[in-house]
Write an enzyme that holds these catalytic residues in place. Structure first.
Site, PDB file in Angstrom:
ATOM      1  CG  ASN A  12      66.657  20.275 -72.083  1.00 18.25           C
ATOM      2  OD1 ASN A  12      67.754  20.559 -71.589  1.00 18.25           O
ATOM      3  ND2 ASN A  12      65.542  20.191 -71.361  1.00 18.25           N
ATOM      4  CD1 TRP A  13      71.778  17.168 -75.581  1.00 16.78           C
ATOM      5  CD2 TRP A  13      73.883  17.846 -75.180  1.00 16.78           C
ATOM      6  NE1 TRP A  13      72.491  17.057 -76.746  1.00 16.78           N
ATOM      7  CE2 TRP A  13      73.772  17.465 -76.530  1.00 16.78           C
ATOM      8  CE3 TRP A  13      75.105  18.304 -74.693  1.00 16.78           C
ATOM      9  CZ2 TRP A  13      74.866  17.524 -77.404  1.00 16.78           C
ATOM     10  CZ3 TRP A  13      76.182  18.367 -75.558  1.00 16.78           C
ATOM     11  CH2 TRP A  13      76.051  17.979 -76.898  1.00 16.78           C
ATOM     12  CE  LYS A  14      65.248  16.900 -69.798  1.00 14.77           C
ATOM     13  NZ  LYS A  14      64.095  16.181 -69.295  1.00 14.77           N
ATOM     14  CG  HIS A  99      62.629  21.970 -68.282  1.00 12.90           C
ATOM     15  ND1 HIS A  99      62.377  20.954 -67.389  1.00 12.90           N
ATOM     16  CD2 HIS A  99      62.667  21.405 -69.514  1.00 12.90           C
ATOM     17  CE1 HIS A  99      62.273  19.820 -68.060  1.00 12.90           C
ATOM     18  NE2 HIS A  99      62.443  20.063 -69.352  1.00 12.90           N
ATOM     19  CD  GLU A 148      59.456  20.156 -72.385  1.00 19.21           C
ATOM     20  OE1 GLU A 148      60.095  19.562 -73.247  1.00 19.21           O
ATOM     21  OE2 GLU A 148      59.924  20.435 -71.267  1.00 19.21           O
ATOM     22  N   GLY A 154      60.392  12.410 -69.755  1.00 15.42           N
ATOM     23  CA  GLY A 154      61.278  11.325 -69.334  1.00 15.42           C
ATOM     24  C   GLY A 154      60.565  10.046 -68.935  1.00 15.42           C
ATOM     25  CB  SER A 186      58.162  10.515 -73.902  1.00 19.04           C
ATOM     26  OG  SER A 186      58.369  10.437 -72.508  1.00 19.04           O
TER      27      SER A 186
HETATM   28  P1  PGA Z   1      62.388  13.924 -72.593  1.00 16.08           P
HETATM   29  O1  PGA Z   1      62.547  15.418 -71.998  1.00 16.08           O
HETATM   30  O2  PGA Z   1      62.467  14.064 -74.092  1.00 16.08           O
HETATM   31  O3  PGA Z   1      63.529  13.173 -72.007  1.00 16.08           O
HETATM   32  O4  PGA Z   1      61.046  13.436 -72.159  1.00 16.08           O
HETATM   33  C1  PGA Z   1      61.978  16.521 -72.636  1.00 16.08           C
HETATM   34  C2  PGA Z   1      62.270  17.762 -71.847  1.00 16.08           C
HETATM   35  O5  PGA Z   1      62.257  17.705 -70.618  1.00 16.08           O
HETATM   36  O6  PGA Z   1      62.541  18.838 -72.430  1.00 16.08           O
END
Ligand code: PGA
Length: 228
Positions: A12-14, A99, A148, A154, A186
């Site tokens: 998930n590159w956001k 999300h 999640e 993050g 994370s």
């Molecule tokens: P992260 O994000 O791996 O940067 O913690 C995961 C997500 O939000 O899908």
């Protein structure tokens, strides 16, 4: 022999990467991806990069699926700025829905998420619904879920694999044992294995670490060694 049908490794590159950065990533990751039954690797880039990444995957026959990070809660029509599920059904295999960043920054409610899931299913796209805990509702028809917890996204502070497996089992008890539950929050190349060896979990949803092609490939390789 691993008892799981599938392990999903989902990037998930956001809101990151230009089209040229996307092509650089795929040129490194694509050729290294192993073809293993049950290993489902998915990349969810920005909408702007979907077509180029899809072309590269098709031209090179990479074993990689493509996902959208979000989808319109409306069908195709007069909804300026939105991307309807039916308009990208020939490009994406999967769509992330619900999300926590969408809930937090875009005020998405359980009802909006339910509406999105129905439209995604109607277009034959697999919805990946993110839940923040056992209390988050999972719409009917969903078979793929990512647990999640907000504190883990993050932050560099993942949940424990043991607790993630407990939550996954509770979700299965609520919605049926065929539900596949991923963990996200994370994850990196150093902690991925502890989660992947737990057979209650069916893979990982990865944000920050998926941006780095080397780190992401490392996680895919761990998944393939666990599965085969
Ligand atoms: P992260 O994000 O791996 O940067 O913690 C995961 C997500 O939000 O899908």
């Amino acid at each position: 022999m691993d008892g799981r049908k599938n392990i999903w490794i989902i990037a998930n590159w956001k809101s990151n990467k230009t089209v040229s950065e996307t092509l650089e990533w795929i040129s490194i990751v694509g050729p290294q991806l192993p073809q293993i039954e049950g290993l489902k690797v998915v990349v969810c880039p920005s909408f702007t990069a979907l077509n180029e990444i899809k072309k590269s995957i098709s031209n090179n026959s990479y074993p990689l699926l493509v996902g959208a990070q979000n989808i319109s809660p409306f069908p195709a029509g007069a909804y300026t700025g939105e991307v309807a599920a039916s308009t990208i059904s020939d490009t994406v295999d999967l769509a992330i829905v619900g999300h926590s960043e969408r809930r937090q920054h875009f005020a998405e409610t359980d009802q909006v998420i339910e509406d999105k899931v129905q439209l995604v299913l109607k277009s034959d796209i697999t919805p990946l619904v993110c839940v923040q805990g056992v209390e988050t509702p999972i719409p009917d028809g969903v078979s793929l879920v990512a647990y999640e917890p907000i504190f883990a996204i993050g932050t560099g502070n993942p949940d424990t694999p043991e607790n993630a497996a407990i939550v996954a089992q509770q979700l299965k008890d609520q919605k049926g044992s065929s539900l596949e539950i991923l963990y996200g929050g994370s994850i990196n190349g150093d902690n991925a294995k502890q989660f992947l060896v737990n057979e209650t979990l069916n893979g990982l949803l990865i944000g920050k670490s998926s941006l780095d092609p080397i780190e992401f490939t490392k996680i895919v390789m761990i998944a393939s060694s666990v599965l085969s």
